[in-house]
Design a protein around this motif. Structure first.
Motif, mmCIF file in Angstrom:
data_model
loop_
_atom_site.group_PDB
_atom_site.id
_atom_site.type_symbol
_atom_site.label_atom_id
_atom_site.label_comp_id
_atom_site.label_asym_id
_atom_site.label_seq_id
_atom_site.Cartn_x
_atom_site.Cartn_y
_atom_site.Cartn_z
ATOM 1 N N TYR A 164 -2.958 4.123 9.669
ATOM 2 C CA TYR A 164 -2.410 3.895 8.328
ATOM 3 C C TYR A 164 -3.516 4.042 7.286
ATOM 4 O O TYR A 164 -4.684 3.768 7.570
ATOM 5 N N ALA A 208 -0.465 -1.438 9.117
ATOM 6 C CA ALA A 208 0.487 -0.399 8.748
ATOM 7 C C ALA A 208 1.755 -1.048 8.200
ATOM 8 O O ALA A 208 2.218 -2.064 8.727
ATOM 9 N N GLN A 213 3.044 4.561 8.147
ATOM 10 C CA GLN A 213 2.960 4.456 9.599
ATOM 11 C C GLN A 213 2.805 5.859 10.175
ATOM 12 O O GLN A 213 3.750 6.652 10.164
ATOM 13 N N GLY A 256 -1.940 -0.995 13.767
ATOM 14 C CA GLY A 256 -2.456 0.246 13.218
ATOM 15 C C GLY A 256 -3.963 0.227 13.037
ATOM 16 O O GLY A 256 -4.575 -0.835 12.875
#
Length: 296
Positions: A164, A208, A213, A256
């Protein structure tokens, strides 16, 4: 009663199951067991958005992908829409006529009841993708100069499950009569927004979120997007707030990995046209956004 049961099921997943129960009970495959290719060279990126009554934002997103397309990667732009939304259909027809090397338009019609649950379209895109990476985003996100060029470089040789961007630039909270929104409602055309239109710096992000994403393609094909969560694959009578994002991160076992990506911008707006007009929840959301903007 049906809506109450749905809310209870979402509450259970977000605040009970995700904290005290094994995630293996709720997913079909562990992402950690998936062989993820570390691809290099000219990569294939798929960007996935949903649009319902947001054509005046979609026109800016698609314009940005024409104006700032990267020669370093192949790009597929997937838009889920409903043919009943005529303004969105006009925008898609306009851009669908434009050809550019390495750019593929992918318009996917859904019944509005399926469109209203964003997890349905995202899951369909994830399971069917042929891309190396899939960026799940929203139509109020704009990709400015160098964004995709830098992303093409950052994705080289990586096998992260989820990435992200750490920072996002944004407009101020725009009223419905703002010039940016008014221009977006005009006849479909390519519209450029300068970087100066996004003076606010949002971030650094710690995880994220819904429009940010970037999922590894091998994981997307195997795991989908909340594929095993019944409530997030259930059609709805009106647009549902996107609670599936936190469930998605829990199911794939990652918040993320942050990447320093320039040129990710967001158009912020006070009125959410996709929700039922006049509904108490819609009025409450608009009031909360205005308070947040005042004290940012």
């Amino acid at each position: 009663m049906q809506q109450l049961g749905e809310l209870l099921e979402i509450f259970f997943l977000r605040f009970v199951a995700s904290r005290i129960l094994p995630v293996s009970w709720f997913r079909r495959i562990d992402p950690a067991t998936i062989a993820k290719a570390k691809r290099r060279g000219r990569l294939h990126l798929q960007i996935v958005s949903h649009c319902w009554r947001y054509a005046h934002f979609l026109i800016y997103q698609l314009s940005s992908l024409i104006l700032h397309h990267s020669a370093k990667l192949d790009l597929t732009v997937t838009i889920y829409y409903c043919p009943e939304d005529e303004s969105t259909l006009r925008v898609l027809r306009f851009f669908g006529e434009m050809k550019q090397p390495g750019l593929t338009w992918d318009w996917r019609a859904l019944p509005k009841e399926q469109l209203f649950r964003r997890g349905i379209g995202r899951n369909l895109a994830a399971k069917s993708t042929t891309a190396d990476w899939v960026w799940f985003t929203d139509v109020d996100i704009i990709f400015q100069d160098k964004c995709l060029d830098v992303l093409a470089d950052l994705l080289q040789g990586r096998d992260d499950v989820l990435l992200y961007p750490t920072m996002t630039r944004a407009t101020k909270l725009l009223p419905e009569d703002d010039d940016i929104l008014s221009r977006g409602r005009g006849a479909p055309t390519i519209i450029s927004l300068p970087l100066q239109a996004f003076p606010l710096h949002m971030g650094p992000a710690s995880r994220a979120t819904g429009p940010h994403q970037i999922m590894h393609g091998d994981v997307a094909r195997e795991c989908g997007y909340c594929d095993g969560s019944r409530v997030f694959q259930k059609p709805a009578k009106h647009w549902r707030k996107c609670y599936e994002d936190s469930a998605f991160r829990w199911l794939i076992g990652s918040h993320g990995v942050p990447i320093d990506l320039p040129g990710v911008c967001r158009i912020r707006h006070s009125a959410k046209g996709r929700y039922r007009q006049g509904a108490f929840s819609a009025v409450l959301r608009a009031s909360v956004r205005k308070l947040q903007d005042r004290y940012m």
